[in-house]
Design a protein around this motif. Structure first.
Motif, short mmCIF file in Angstrom:
data_model
loop_
_atom_site.label_atom_id
_atom_site.label_comp_id
_atom_site.label_asym_id
_atom_site.label_seq_id
_atom_site.Cartn_x
_atom_site.Cartn_y
_atom_site.Cartn_z
N VAL A 176 0.85 -1.20 0.00
CA VAL A 176 0.00 0.00 0.00
C VAL A 176 0.88 1.25 0.00
CG1 VAL A 176 -1.63 1.36 1.39
CG2 VAL A 176 -1.99 -1.10 1.09
N GLN A 177 1.95 1.18 0.78
CA GLN A 177 2.88 2.32 0.85
C GLN A 177 3.46 2.63 -0.53
OE1 GLN A 177 5.94 1.80 3.89
NE2 GLN A 177 7.16 3.41 2.94
N ARG A 179 2.14 1.84 -3.49
CA ARG A 179 1.08 2.34 -4.37
C ARG A 179 0.78 3.81 -4.08
NH1 ARG A 179 -4.11 2.22 -2.99
NH2 ARG A 179 -4.03 0.30 -1.75
N LYS A 180 0.72 4.15 -2.79
CA LYS A 180 0.41 5.54 -2.43
C LYS A 180 1.53 6.50 -2.82
CE LYS A 180 -3.20 5.01 0.88
NZ LYS A 180 -3.55 4.76 2.29
N GLU A 183 1.11 7.24 -6.42
CA GLU A 183 0.02 8.20 -6.64
C GLU A 183 0.48 9.62 -6.30
OE1 GLU A 183 -3.08 6.47 -4.24
OE2 GLU A 183 -3.35 4.80 -5.66
N LYS A 184 1.19 9.72 -5.19
CA LYS A 184 1.67 11.03 -4.76
C LYS A 184 2.64 11.63 -5.80
CE LYS A 184 3.60 13.38 -0.74
NZ LYS A 184 4.05 13.26 0.65
N ASN A 187 0.78 12.77 -8.79
CA ASN A 187 0.08 14.02 -8.51
C ASN A 187 1.01 15.23 -8.57
OD1 ASN A 187 -2.46 12.96 -8.22
ND2 ASN A 187 -2.23 12.57 -6.03
N GLU A 209 -3.20 -5.10 -4.36
CA GLU A 209 -2.76 -3.73 -4.09
C GLU A 209 -2.21 -3.02 -5.32
OE1 GLU A 209 -3.74 -2.29 -1.57
OE2 GLU A 209 -4.33 -4.01 -0.36
#
Ligand code: PLP
Length: 227
Positions: A176-177, A179-180, A183-184, A187, A209
């Motif tokens: 999850v870390q 993937r996030k 995304e960050k 962005n 995930e």
């Protein structure tokens, strides 16, 4: 045996994709062929699998010289700057970029042979001392910017190894870390599409995930004798 293992693995991957609402075609299965002899690797190639992963630079070079046709080589191990020269010709993707010094050397060698090298940044998402990769976000963004500004590097995503544990939630936390983080970064202007995560023991969680590249050895070849 290998053909049966691959068939079983492929069924597991497809089933998990279906359950997770993902398309199988979003995910590349990389057969991790480290320590495996050529004859065994040929059996894998004969099934139509093209993506192979190695973690030692000279081993990749030697195998690529013999199996030159139709293999997408993935370099997945820790890469020392002085060994970039062994992998630069054959590697489709280098998964383990973790310093500006290494990125600089890859860019230089890629430039020399007129290649744009696909790379991933290796991120450390667990506290295990044995794992490589970057964990400081500022450092990660700095390296990513450096890669973006390098003429012969193509930064396409992130790679990680989950902690070695039976605790599924700890493993999930790692993925999850990653993937996030992707995304960050997207962005703030990056265009990362790949998440290289998931090995024999944790590929199902990795699919859930968002993994796009599974690196799997043991489930295909059986237990390795050495590493
Ligand atoms: C060996 C290795 C793998 C494959 O591990 P298995 O547990 O055998 O599937 C994946 N990624 C990296 C970086 C490796 O070194």
């Amino acid at each position: 045996m290998i053909v049966d293992n691959l068939k079983r693995l492929e069924e597991q991957i497809s089933k998990k994709c279906e359950l997770a609402g993902r398309r199988r075609t979003e995910i590349t299965l990389i057969a991790v062929t480290k320590t495996q002899p050529i004859e065994i690797i040929k059996q894998v190639i004969d099934t139509g699998l093209k993506d192979l992963g190695e973690n030692k630079a000279q081993e990749l070079r030697d195998k690529a010289e013999i199996l030159h046709d139709n293999v997408n080589w993935h370099f997945i191990g820790h890469l020392q700057t002085n060994k970039v020269k062994y992998v630069i010709k054959s590697a489709k993707v280098i998964h383990s970029v973790d310093s500006i010094k290494l990125a600089e050397e890859i860019n230089k060698k890629a430039l020399q042979i007129g290649k744009k090298q696909d790379i991933l940044l290796e991120i450390k998402t667990s506290n295990e001392a044995t794992k490589h990769g970057l964990s400081d976000e500022e450092e990660i963004f700095k390296l990513a910017e450096y890669c973006k500004d390098s003429s012969n590097l193509n930064l396409i995503g992130l790679m990680t190894m989950a902690p070695f544990t039976d605790d599924a939630e700890l493993i999930r936390k790692s993925f999850v870390q990653l993937r996030k983080l992707k995304e960050k970064m997207n962005n703030s202007g990056f265009n990362l599409t790949e998440l290289s995560m998931g090995m024999t023991n944790d590929f199902e969680i990795a699919i859930e995930e968002g993994s796009t590249m599974l690196r799997i050895g043991t489930a295909i070849f059986g237990q390795r004798k050495n590493n």
